[in-house]
Design a protein around this motif. Structure first.
Motif, PDB file in Angstrom:
ATOM      1  N   PHE A  82      48.210  27.794  34.758  1.00 56.09           N
ATOM      2  CA  PHE A  82      47.956  26.357  34.870  1.00 56.09           C
ATOM      3  C   PHE A  82      47.166  25.826  33.678  1.00 56.09           C
ATOM      4  O   PHE A  82      47.373  24.686  33.252  1.00 56.09           O
ATOM      5  N   SER A  83      46.260  26.674  33.128  1.00 52.65           N
ATOM      6  CA  SER A  83      45.564  26.238  31.918  1.00 52.65           C
ATOM      7  C   SER A  83      46.567  25.990  30.806  1.00 52.65           C
ATOM      8  O   SER A  83      46.502  24.973  30.101  1.00 52.65           O
ATOM      9  N   TYR A 128      48.534  22.845  31.497  1.00 51.66           N
ATOM     10  CA  TYR A 128      47.747  21.641  31.272  1.00 51.66           C
ATOM     11  C   TYR A 128      47.518  21.404  29.788  1.00 51.66           C
ATOM     12  O   TYR A 128      47.689  20.284  29.293  1.00 51.66           O
ATOM     13  N   SER A 166      55.405  16.615  35.910  1.00 53.16           N
ATOM     14  CA  SER A 166      55.311  17.870  36.666  1.00 53.16           C
ATOM     15  C   SER A 166      56.699  18.379  37.016  1.00 53.16           C
ATOM     16  O   SER A 166      56.954  19.585  36.979  1.00 53.16           O
ATOM     17  N   ARG A 205      56.395  11.594  45.073  1.00 52.51           N
ATOM     18  CA  ARG A 205      56.598  12.240  43.762  1.00 52.51           C
ATOM     19  C   ARG A 205      55.394  12.016  42.869  1.00 52.51           C
ATOM     20  O   ARG A 205      54.936  12.911  42.164  1.00 52.51           O
ATOM     21  N   ASN A 206      54.861  10.795  42.915  1.00 50.34           N
ATOM     22  CA  ASN A 206      53.684  10.525  42.091  1.00 50.34           C
ATOM     23  C   ASN A 206      52.465  11.312  42.567  1.00 50.34           C
ATOM     24  O   ASN A 206      51.664  11.773  41.766  1.00 50.34           O
ATOM     25  N   ALA A 229      52.636  14.215  43.999  1.00 48.86           N
ATOM     26  CA  ALA A 229      52.870  15.583  43.535  1.00 48.86           C
ATOM     27  C   ALA A 229      52.470  15.707  42.071  1.00 48.86           C
ATOM     28  O   ALA A 229      51.861  16.696  41.652  1.00 48.86           O
ATOM     29  N   GLU A 230      52.815  14.697  41.300  1.00 48.04           N
ATOM     30  CA  GLU A 230      52.455  14.689  39.881  1.00 48.04           C
ATOM     31  C   GLU A 230      50.933  14.781  39.718  1.00 48.04           C
ATOM     32  O   GLU A 230      50.415  15.570  38.934  1.00 48.04           O
ATOM     33  N   PHE A 273      49.607  18.182  40.639  1.00 48.24           N
ATOM     34  CA  PHE A 273      49.931  19.163  39.602  1.00 48.24           C
ATOM     35  C   PHE A 273      48.932  19.071  38.464  1.00 48.24           C
ATOM     36  O   PHE A 273      48.445  20.082  37.956  1.00 48.24           O
ATOM     37  N   LYS A 274      48.617  17.829  38.104  1.00 52.50           N
ATOM     38  CA  LYS A 274      47.674  17.631  37.012  1.00 52.50           C
ATOM     39  C   LYS A 274      46.288  18.144  37.401  1.00 52.50           C
ATOM     40  O   LYS A 274      45.596  18.779  36.604  1.00 52.50           O
ATOM     41  N   TYR A 310      45.657  20.562  39.467  1.00 51.72           N
ATOM     42  CA  TYR A 310      45.661  22.027  39.352  1.00 51.72           C
ATOM     43  C   TYR A 310      45.327  22.444  37.934  1.00 51.72           C
ATOM     44  O   TYR A 310      44.551  23.370  37.698  1.00 51.72           O
ATOM     45  N   GLY A 311      45.973  21.786  36.978  1.00 51.86           N
ATOM     46  CA  GLY A 311      45.751  22.126  35.571  1.00 51.86           C
ATOM     47  C   GLY A 311      44.299  21.938  35.176  1.00 51.86           C
ATOM     48  O   GLY A 311      43.689  22.831  34.588  1.00 51.86           O
ATOM     49  N   VAL A 312      43.753  20.771  35.550  1.00 52.27           N
ATOM     50  CA  VAL A 312      42.349  20.505  35.215  1.00 52.27           C
ATOM     51  C   VAL A 312      41.459  21.547  35.866  1.00 52.27           C
ATOM     52  O   VAL A 312      40.540  22.094  35.239  1.00 52.27           O
ATOM     53  N   ALA A 367      42.219  24.613  36.705  1.00 50.87           N
ATOM     54  CA  ALA A 367      42.359  25.917  36.049  1.00 50.87           C
ATOM     55  C   ALA A 367      41.536  25.957  34.775  1.00 50.87           C
ATOM     56  O   ALA A 367      40.765  26.901  34.539  1.00 50.87           O
ATOM     57  N   VAL A 368      41.682  24.918  33.946  1.00 50.00           N
ATOM     58  CA  VAL A 368      40.941  24.906  32.677  1.00 50.00           C
ATOM     59  C   VAL A 368      39.449  24.889  32.946  1.00 50.00           C
ATOM     60  O   VAL A 368      38.679  25.661  32.359  1.00 50.00           O
ATOM     61  N   THR A 378      37.875  25.905  35.611  1.00 55.17           N
ATOM     62  CA  THR A 378      37.423  27.183  36.165  1.00 55.17           C
ATOM     63  C   THR A 378      37.142  28.170  35.044  1.00 55.17           C
ATOM     64  O   THR A 378      36.098  28.830  35.029  1.00 55.17           O
ATOM     65  N   ALA A 379      38.094  28.266  34.115  1.00 54.17           N
ATOM     66  CA  ALA A 379      37.904  29.214  33.013  1.00 54.17           C
ATOM     67  C   ALA A 379      36.635  28.877  32.241  1.00 54.17           C
ATOM     68  O   ALA A 379      35.829  29.763  31.920  1.00 54.17           O
ATOM     69  N   ILE A 380      36.437  27.590  31.962  1.00 55.72           N
ATOM     70  CA  ILE A 380      35.260  27.203  31.179  1.00 55.72           C
ATOM     71  C   ILE A 380      33.979  27.436  31.971  1.00 55.72           C
ATOM     72  O   ILE A 380      32.987  27.935  31.437  1.00 55.72           O
ATOM     73  N   LEU A 401      33.525  29.660  34.349  1.00 57.01           N
ATOM     74  CA  LEU A 401      33.264  31.095  34.413  1.00 57.01           C
ATOM     75  C   LEU A 401      32.577  31.577  33.141  1.00 57.01           C
ATOM     76  O   LEU A 401      31.616  32.351  33.180  1.00 57.01           O
TER      77      LEU A 401
END
Lengths: 458, 405
Positions: A249-250, A253, A352, B7-8, B10-11, B14-15, B17-19, B21-22, B24-26, B28
């Protein structure tokens, strides 16, 4: 006179050879004008090469031969010892006694006669070696000096040498692989002399310590590596289930949604995770993640939550491989031609939908390749699991249990004092052999997938 | 309408999730760095306890046994402690390093008389208590017992317990006692090992890259070399450790635990990284420059060494620095070749037994003493800051020297 002194003399002679040959070539070119084939510099370099190489080659050959002969001669002093390994032990003792002031004499009738013999032979050997090497260098120097003339093609010859050297350097990488395979293979084969292959590959009980005891009859039963392999896979799967979604996902994104500013800021930060030494992750697992999970275990009242549980090691391992997945997947996603993405967007699909139905299918090979590479990283990673997972080999799929991995076992078996011939130490090589081939296969597959896929869009 | 709405949504999901994920990594990464730095920062200070030293006749340091004299001075401060056990409790507040410090004090005041308070190194248990890492629970605090605490309280009442800069950590060698343990020996070991690794891998890597990129004919052998190097880059580091063990130690009989062997092993490991980086750097030099050089009559080898290589150097150096930074943090192969020994001496050369900084971190992390935790973090801070500087250098080199064609 020591070996360093001989080497310095030879190097000095070679430098001198460079100097006089260059001078001679310069003198020739001064007389003949532009007619000399090569520049004086090349004459000098080629002469220096010719001067130094015979002595270097002889030096290497000599050192190999002298070792063999000395060992053979010293063997005669200990001919009463039938066991070769013990005789070698005494021979090493003699050599150490002469070379190293700190080592002690050994208890054997011939020990001191042997040391005297060794001392005098080595002395003579060194004298002979220095005379022969220096003479050889001087002869080579004279020969290379004579070669110089106006139409001697020093540059062509010297460039050939340079190309040969580069060729040899590039083949060296193959030697590393051969070295890895051979060194692992030999010890592994020796291991399989005492433990049958099928017991190792399919046995379910792993406790290598037990075979040390000589009265232990069924020692073969304790080298069943299945729990070690399952432990490795369990921890790697946990790691992948942490790193997979976050990394994927990273990447999505960063490659599809993020503005350039966010991307240029977030990408390097994620990359920093890859630059942190694994021993730091191991320590992090011990002081932070471990206690955190333990408290969670108490909070949710999970039975038998081990402090060395697979969950702790696996999740920290997962953090470590996030950047691998993120950057490799990012590459794969970015390689999809813009036209595909724009076409889909123009048809009215949301971003998406475009990502999940167009871009991901189009870059699927690349993503699979990146996951496989990350998986092979996880399998081969050592320090995190050594510090956070245990040494006890349990055959379990429960992530709260303590499991062990291939790398943990290798470290455990090979650090500290060990005798080199026991099945216990040899088993580490057998494990490493399996590890090497497993990661090799994963790498070959993923590299070829990534490569094939990359060509598809070029 | 409903369809578009979902649909919007869902969009948006999805976005998010991306934020997530990024971030979370930062986060951590942030937790990791915060935890290490917040634990480690306290190790740069160390507890010292003031002792009144009173020597009235002119000091002759060779006549005084520092250990007994320091104890005598301590007893003078606390005349009420009479039993052996009480006295021993008093001494136990100090590190054995205090004796050495007292010896130095005597030497610097040779021939003088002293009558003043001087500060001496406290034991690691006292250190942990003073820094608040272990709290008082009932009568005891960590490994400090009630009678020790009673005496320590008396020191604290007179304001004689102070935190000074930890001079052992960066300038001392390893020690079994946390308060005296330092990373200087490990830094030297790492330095020698990396020097050897660089000497072996850099020339070999650059020559290999030139050959593969510029000279090799495209045939089976060059294909094999190429795949081979790509695969070597992904071989687990511990396998390189076993290679070093089998070849350098068992076959060539090089000394165990020596940075020489560690360096050679790390060099073999770094080689593929350097080759790959050097190849892409060489590839990025525009062919027009090489063609111009050849057109002006220089030979292939001259073109490579006079034009291609100097232009590719920034890229090659960047790749090499990154490879070396990896090698500096590498622990597993060094464990295999015996660089895990407890080494008190600071190595004088690549043949002396030594350990490396990451191995030192591993050893300290394994130690049971509580006081090693903050020192491990401090050693990690040193390692991370150094790696950070190396990477900054690499980025700077790339920005500064790399030409855009």
């Amino acid at each position: 006179m020591s070996i360093e002194f001989i080497l310095l003399t030879i190097i000095g002679l070679s430098a001198y050879s460079f100097y006089i040959s260059k001078k001679k070539a310069a003198a020739i070119s001064a007389i003949n004008g532009a007619e000399i084939h090569s520049q004086p510099y090349y004459h000098g370099m080629y002469a220096a090469f010719l001067t130094i190489s015979p002595a270097l080659v002889l030096l290497i050959v000599w050192s190999f031969i002298e070792d063999t002969i000395i060992t053979m001669r010293l063997r005669d002093y200990f001919s009463d010892i039938t066991e070769p390994s013990i005789a070698n032990f005494y021979i090493e003792g003699v050599i150490n006694f002469v070379d190293d002031v700190n080592s002690k004499a050994m208890d054997h009738v011939n020990f001191f006669t042997a040391t005297e013999y060794y001392k005098s032979t080595m002395h003579l050997n060194l004298l002979l070696k220095s005379i022969v090497l220096v003479m050889l260098t001087i002869i080579a120097l004279r020969y290379s000096f004579k070669l110089i003339s106006a139409d001697f093609k020093a540059r062509d010859l010297f460039e050939d040498v340079v190309i040969k050297v580069m060729n040899i350097a590039s083949i060296f990488a193959i030697f590393i692989t051969i070295g890895i395979v051979l060194s692992l293979l030999f010890e592994t084969l020796r291991f399989f002399e005492s433990v049958p292959v099928q017991d190792f590959l399919f046995g379910t009980h792993w406790s290598p310590q037990m075979s040390i005891r000589e009265d232990q009859v069924g020692s073969s039963g304790s080298f069943g590596a299945v729990p070690v392999f399952t432990g490795t896979i369990l921890i790697s799967i946990i790691a992948m289930s942490v790193a997979g979604p976050i990394g994927l996902f990273s990447a999505i994104y960063l490659s599809q949604y993020a503005s350039n500013r966010v991307r240029s800021f977030a990408k390097p930060i994620i990359e920093v995770l890859a630059g942190i030494p694994t021993v730091v992750y191991g320590f992090f697992a011990v002081i932070t993640v471990g206690p955190f999970f333990r408290e969670m275990g108490i909070f949710f009242d999970i039975e038998g939550f081990s402090s060395e549980s697979a969950l702790i090691a696996g999740s920290v391992l997962g953090i470590m491989i996030i950047p691998f997945i993120a950057s490799l997947t990012d590459d794969a996603l970015s390689a999809v031609p813009r036209s595909l993405k724009e076409g889909s967007l123009a048809m009215g699909a949301t971003l998406s939908e475009t990502t999940t139905r167009v871009i991901i299918p189009a870059s699927f090979h690349g993503i699979v390749g990146s996951f496989l590479l990350a998986f092979s990283r996880a399998i081969g990673e050592t320090m995190i699991v050594v510090m956070a997972a245990g040494f006890a080999a349990n055959l379990t799929a429960n992530p709260f249990d303590a499991v062990t991995t291939v790398t943990v076992q290798i470290v455990g078996l090979l650090t500290g004092d060990q005798e080199f011939d026991s099945a216990k130490t040899l088993s580490a090589f057998a494990l490493a052999f399996v590890l090497f081939f497993l990661t090799l296969i994963l790498n070959v597959i993923s590299l070829s997938i990534v490569k094939k896929y990359r060509e598809q869009y070029e | 309408m409903n369809n578009i709405l979902s649909r919007n949504n869902a969009e948006k999901r999805f976005k998010v999730y991306g934020v997530l994920a990024v971030s979370t990594a930062i986060i951590l990464l942030g937790i990791l760095l915060f935890k290490i730095f917040s634990t480690g920062i306290s190790a740069f200070n160390q507890s010292y306890i003031g002792v009144k030293i009173e020597i009235n006749n002119s000091i002759n340091s060779s006549e005084i046994d520092p250990r007994t004299e320091l104890r005598q001075q301590l007893r003078n401060m606390f005349p009420e402690l009479t039993t052996r056990a009480e006295k021993r409790t008093l001494y136990s507040l100090f590190s054995s390093g205090a004796t050495y410090e007292f010896e130095d004090l005597l030497k610097t005041n040779e021939g003088k008389t002293i009558n003043d308070y001087y500060y001496f190194l406290a034991s690691d248990d006292v250190d942990m208590y003073v820094k608040g890492t272990v709290k008082r629970e009932g009568d005891s605090a960590g490994r400090l017992m009630s009678d020790q605490l009673k005496i320590l309280d008396q020191f604290e009442e007179q304001n004689l317990v102070e935190l000074h800069i930890n001079k052992y950590l960066l300038a001392g060698a390893d020690s079994r006692e946390p308060e005296m343990a330092g990373i200087k020996g490990a830094i030297y070991g790492t330095f020698y090992a990396i020097l050897i690794a660089f000497i072996t891998s850099f020339p070999l890597g650059v020559l290999t890259a030139i050959y593969l990129e510029k000279l090799a004919k495209k045939n089976r052998i060059s294909d094999i070399i190429e795949t081979n190097i790509n695969n070597l880059a992904a071989v687990p580091s511990i396998v390189f450790g076993l290679l070093g063990l089998a070849i350098f130690l068992n076959f060539f009989n090089l000394p165990r635990s020596a940075p020489l062997v560690g360096g050679l092993t790390l060099g073999l490991m770094t080689l593929p990284t350097i080759v790959i980086a050097a190849r892409s750097a060489i590839k990025s030099v525009p062919p027009s420059i090489e063609e111009a050089a050849i057109g002006l009559g220089s030979s292939k080898v001259q073109t490579i060494f006079n034009f291609t290589l100097p232009l590719a150097m920034p890229g090659i150096l960047t790749g090499t620095i990154i490879g070396i930074a990896q090698a500096i943090g590498e622990t597993a192969p060094l464990l295999m070749i015996g660089m895990v020994a407890f080494v008190v001496d600071i190595p004088g050369g690549p043949m002396d037994p030594a350990t490396a900084l990451p191995v030192q971190i591993y050893l300290w992390a394994d130690s049971p003493e509580r006081a090693f935790v903050e020192r491990t973090s401090a050693a990690i801070m040193v390692l991370l800051i150094f790696l950070f500087l190396l990477n900054i250098t690499a980025v700077y080199l790339r920005k500064k020297l790399e030409k855009k064609w």
